[in-house]
Design an enzyme around this catalytic site. Structure first.
Site, PDB file in Angstrom:
ATOM      1  N   LYS A  23       0.691  -1.106   0.066  1.00 31.91           N
ATOM      2  CA  LYS A  23       0.022   0.068   0.024  1.00 31.91           C
ATOM      3  C   LYS A  23       0.820   1.382   0.043  1.00 31.91           C
ATOM      4  CE  LYS A  23      -3.508  -2.524   2.303  1.00 31.91           C
ATOM      5  NZ  LYS A  23      -4.313  -2.916   3.655  1.00 31.91           N
ATOM      6  N   GLN A  78      -3.826  -1.339   9.704  1.00 30.38           N
ATOM      7  CA  GLN A  78      -3.600  -2.592   9.190  1.00 30.38           C
ATOM      8  C   GLN A  78      -4.288  -3.750  10.288  1.00 30.38           C
ATOM      9  OE1 GLN A  78      -2.725  -3.433   6.123  1.00 30.38           O
ATOM     10  NE2 GLN A  78      -3.382  -5.651   6.491  1.00 30.38           N
ATOM     11  N   ASP A  89     -10.513   3.323   4.796  1.00 33.84           N
ATOM     12  CA  ASP A  89     -10.891   1.934   4.564  1.00 33.84           C
ATOM     13  C   ASP A  89     -12.301   1.547   4.491  1.00 33.84           C
ATOM     14  OD1 ASP A  89      -8.788   0.073   3.820  1.00 33.84           O
ATOM     15  OD2 ASP A  89      -8.166  -0.215   6.019  1.00 33.84           O
TER      16      ASP A  89
END
Ligand code: NAP
Length: 288
Positions: A53, A97, A120
């Site tokens: 990412k 994460q 997200d």
């Protein structure tokens, strides 16, 4: 003739578009979008995902605000890093994460992310905004699925759409996005009776389960668009939830694994970071 959806090519196109828009934003406002990736502990798979990412972000000109915390970090320590990132105006997007190490409460930490930086799309406020169809950041994989369907001109309005899997990450949000596009949506899960029969009604079949080869040709209506979200490590390599070779002859469109939905997830993260940066753009003073 069935067509294989090329997620890599669509993702590359989106990344190029985001890179252009990032440079336009910088020219116009002097501001650069910034992404904070927060990694707690040293799980090798999570480290690989985060570095992918960060690399993709750097390639499109998004500034890197990575934060690495030790596996021993406490809930309060992780919470205060998230809160610092919430306050930092140079950071447009924050990604925690998952999963976090055992002993930490991942959902409670995720909920601390400012919804306007929630690239997200996983905080309860973002989920509520999606449900209410009000503006907000949406989860990346579901956004990527809709983008693929649009790029391949799959009609969604009035279509029978079946989603297999009801996770907060994929199944539930993609069902909401399909509903907002006026599809008739059915959701399936591990207790669904006659899964094959329900799936075989679908014009658009989306599978996010995590069982290699679950979906065979008897689950697929001839000509249907089939999106395989599953990623399963098998002795033969990475496989999806759809039995690719067997379904290919029956489907109208089908995503491969790898190279279908996977590349879209990171591309949509980049787009979400740009969207978040635009949200934080100062509103010009009204003309006098
Ligand atoms: P998840 O949280 O693992 O949940 C799996 C879902 O599948 C649950 O709703 C479960 O039903 C349902 N299910 C399990 N066995 C089933 C069966 N035999 N028949 C019908 N439904 C069944 O799901 P997820 O996080 O969305 O992940 C699903 C897959 O997608 C995984 O392989 C994951 O690695 C992959 N994934 C890929 C990407 C990408 O970027 N390509 C992104 C995210 C996830 P119940 O609710 O009844 O238990």
């Amino acid at each position: 003739m069935p067509a294989i959806i090329d997620g890599k090519a669509v993702a590359a196109d989106i990344r190029a578009q985001v890179a252009e828009e990032v440079s336009r934003l910088r020219e116009r406002t002097g501001r650069t979008p910034g992404l904070a990736t927060i990694l707690v502990g040293d799980d090798p798979a999570s480290a690989v995902y985060v570095s992918g990412k960060r690399k993709a972000s750097a390639e499109v000109g998004i500034a890197d605000f990575h934060r690495q915390l030790s596996a021993e970090a406490s809930q309060d320590e992780v919470a205060s890093v998230i809160e610092e990132c919430n306050r930092d105006p140079a950071i447009s997007g924050i990604l925690l994460q998952l999963p976090v190490p055992a002993g930490l409460d991942g959902p409670a930490l995720t909920a601390l992310i400012s919804p306007d930086k929630d690239v997200d799309g996983l905080t309860p406020i973002s989920a509520g905004r999606l449900l209410k169809a009000t503006p907000g950041l949406r989860p990346c994989t579901p956004l990527g699925i809709i983008e693929l369907l649009d790029r391949y001109d799959v009609a969604l309005e009035g279509a029978e759409a079946v989603v297999v899997g009801r996770s907060d990450l994929v199944g539930k949000p993609v069902a909401q996005l399909l509903l907002q596009r006026n599809a008739t949506v059915t959701m399936c899960h591990s207790r669904t009776r006659d899964l094959a029969g329900v799936c075989a009604r679908a014009d658009v079949l989306i599978v996010a389960v995590g069982v290699s080869g679950l979906i065979g040709p008897e689950f697929v209506k001839p000509g249907a668009a089939v999106i395989d979200v599953g990623i399963n490590r098998t002795p033969d390599g990475l496989r999806g939830d759809v039995n690719f070779d067997a379904v290919l002859e029956r489907a109208g469109l089908l995503t491969p694994v790898p190279g279908g939905v996977g590349p879209m997830t990171i591309a949509m993260l980049l787009r979400n970071t740009l969207t978040a940066a635009s949200l934080h753009e100062p509103v010009p003073a009204p003309a006098r």
